[in-house]
Write a protein that holds these residues in place. Structure first.
Motif, short mmCIF file in Angstrom:
data_model
loop_
_atom_site.label_atom_id
_atom_site.label_comp_id
_atom_site.label_asym_id
_atom_site.label_seq_id
_atom_site.Cartn_x
_atom_site.Cartn_y
_atom_site.Cartn_z
N UNK A 29 -24.25 32.93 -52.05
CA UNK A 29 -23.23 32.71 -51.04
C UNK A 29 -23.31 33.80 -49.97
N UNK A 30 -23.33 33.39 -48.73
CA UNK A 30 -23.07 34.33 -47.64
C UNK A 30 -22.57 33.55 -46.43
N UNK A 31 -21.75 34.23 -45.63
CA UNK A 31 -21.04 33.55 -44.57
C UNK A 31 -21.63 33.76 -43.20
N UNK A 32 -21.36 32.81 -42.32
CA UNK A 32 -21.70 32.93 -40.91
C UNK A 32 -20.53 33.62 -40.21
N UNK A 33 -20.75 34.82 -39.62
CA UNK A 33 -19.63 35.55 -39.01
C UNK A 33 -19.46 35.30 -37.51
N UNK A 87 -9.21 28.26 -38.98
CA UNK A 87 -9.89 28.90 -40.11
C UNK A 87 -10.99 29.80 -39.57
N UNK A 88 -11.18 30.96 -40.22
CA UNK A 88 -12.22 31.89 -39.80
C UNK A 88 -12.81 32.61 -41.00
N UNK A 89 -14.15 32.61 -41.10
CA UNK A 89 -14.81 33.41 -42.13
C UNK A 89 -14.62 34.89 -41.85
N UNK A 90 -14.47 35.68 -42.91
CA UNK A 90 -14.51 37.14 -42.81
C UNK A 90 -15.67 37.58 -43.69
N UNK A 91 -16.81 37.78 -43.05
CA UNK A 91 -18.07 37.98 -43.75
C UNK A 91 -18.99 38.85 -42.90
N UNK A 92 -20.07 39.35 -43.52
CA UNK A 92 -21.05 40.16 -42.79
C UNK A 92 -22.23 39.34 -42.30
N UNK A 93 -22.46 38.17 -42.93
CA UNK A 93 -23.64 37.39 -42.60
C UNK A 93 -24.89 37.87 -43.31
N UNK A 94 -24.73 38.78 -44.28
CA UNK A 94 -25.86 39.32 -45.04
C UNK A 94 -25.59 39.12 -46.53
N UNK A 95 -26.66 39.06 -47.31
CA UNK A 95 -26.49 38.87 -48.75
C UNK A 95 -27.32 39.90 -49.50
N UNK A 96 -26.85 40.25 -50.69
CA UNK A 96 -27.58 41.15 -51.57
C UNK A 96 -27.41 40.63 -52.99
#
Length: 324
Positions: free
Chosen positions: A278-282, A237-246
């Motif tokens: 919600x924001x992800x760890x990339x 499994x892998x997150x696809x995220x920026x690691x930033x939130x707005x």
């Protein structure tokens, strides 16, 4: 084996994320076969290309899935019912797409002994996070049938790896935005809906107070992740995220400057299935796939706004005197 010796089956390839990925695969020299029922995808999203084969069909048809899997060396499974609210309204129908359909694809891939299966999971599997950022090891507690379905898909993929040796990588997409995301569709993301209304000089609609925040990632970066994952040796499994939130209010401020629409947002009651923050760890995205998102929010929004303006009909264009 060169790129031209590989055949990539992309389910849902005429959709928003799928069509961007198909274009990238073709540009990289791969042969691509698309399976799509065109319920939400559009044939016009796909280019005419000598190495592209388009099959109209449904992932819920096991015989058809088995047939299109033949000869495929890799499979990217994106076809799904992707509306969270629709999964709440009709969980049985949603499950036929997202569990039974996905299992058809996974089982066919295992039987055909494809080199790699990459499939779309979602940040919806996490539910309301107790801690941010979300890592792949964070607790899973989905708040909607859609999120639960994606979690079940992950468990099936792990089981088929154990039973049949199927190499697979599930990508937990966070909030994807970009051109070809139909703002009028029930599947549309919040960014596309905001832009659609603001370009028509209508107030954007927010469910809740607007301080809820998300990790928005541009579709071009997601397409790169899809391609890289297909040829990565990593499974799991892998997150696809920026690691930033707005938050949504700040997003509307950004869009106001780009669209010229300064109407205040219209607020409606929050939806029960909506997640507050919600924001992800990339980090795994960087470690496993050597990828960091390239598109900034300003750049991505600019591309999407340009696309929306290009595709507006004359009837949808606001009069030039609106802000006079």
């Amino acid at each position: 084996m060169g790129n031209d010796d590989k055949c990539i089956l992309v389910t849902g390839g005429a959709g928003f994320i799928g069509s961007h990925t198909v274009e990238l695969l073709l540009a990289s020299g791969y042969s691509v076969r698309v399976l799509d029922n065109f319920s939400s995808g559009h044939i016009d999203n796909l280019p005419q290309h000598e190495h592209l084969d388009i099959v109209q069909g449904d992932i819920r048809d096991q015989e058809q899935v088995n047939a299109v899997m033949q000869g495929a060396t890799h499979c990217l499974h994106l076809a799904a019912q992707v509306s969270v609210s629709r999964s709440v309204e009709d969980p049985c129908d949603s499950a036929t797409h997202n569990i039974l359909g996905a299992l058809n694809v996974m089982h066919a891939a295992a039987q055909a002994k494809v080199s790699k299966l990459v499939y779309a999971s979602s940040a919806a599997v996490y539910g309301a996070p107790s801690q941010l950022p979300l890592t792949e090891a964070s607790a899973l507690a989905p708040l909607s049938p859609y999120g639960l379905e994606k979690w079940v898909d992950e468990r099936y993929a792990a089981l088929l790896a154990s039973l049949h040796g199927l190499p697979s990588l599930g990508l937990r997409y966070f909030n994807v935005y970009g051109p070809r995301q139909d703002p009028r569709s029930p599947y549309a993301g919040v960014v596309a809906r905001f832009i659609d209304r603001m370009l028509a000089h209508q107030a954007p609609i927010i469910f809740g107070d607007g301080t809820q925040s998300r990790d928005f990632i541009y579709v071009g970066d997601v397409a790169r992740a899809n391609l890289t994952a297909l040829f990565s040796t990593h499974c799991g499994i892998c997150n696809v995220a920026t690691g930033q939130q707005i938050d949504l209010l700040d997003l509307i401020d950004l869009l106001s400057r780009s669209t010229g629409c300064t109407l205040p947002a219209q607020h409606l009651p929050a939806k029960a299935e909506d997640i507050r923050h919600s924001y992800g760890d990339p980090h795994r995205l960087a470690e496993w796939l050597s990828l960091t998102p390239q598109w900034t929010m300003d750049e991505g929004l600019g591309e999407l706004i340009h696309h929306c303006r290009q595709t507006m009909t004359d009837d949808e264009r606001p009069p030039l005197t609106v802000n006079a």
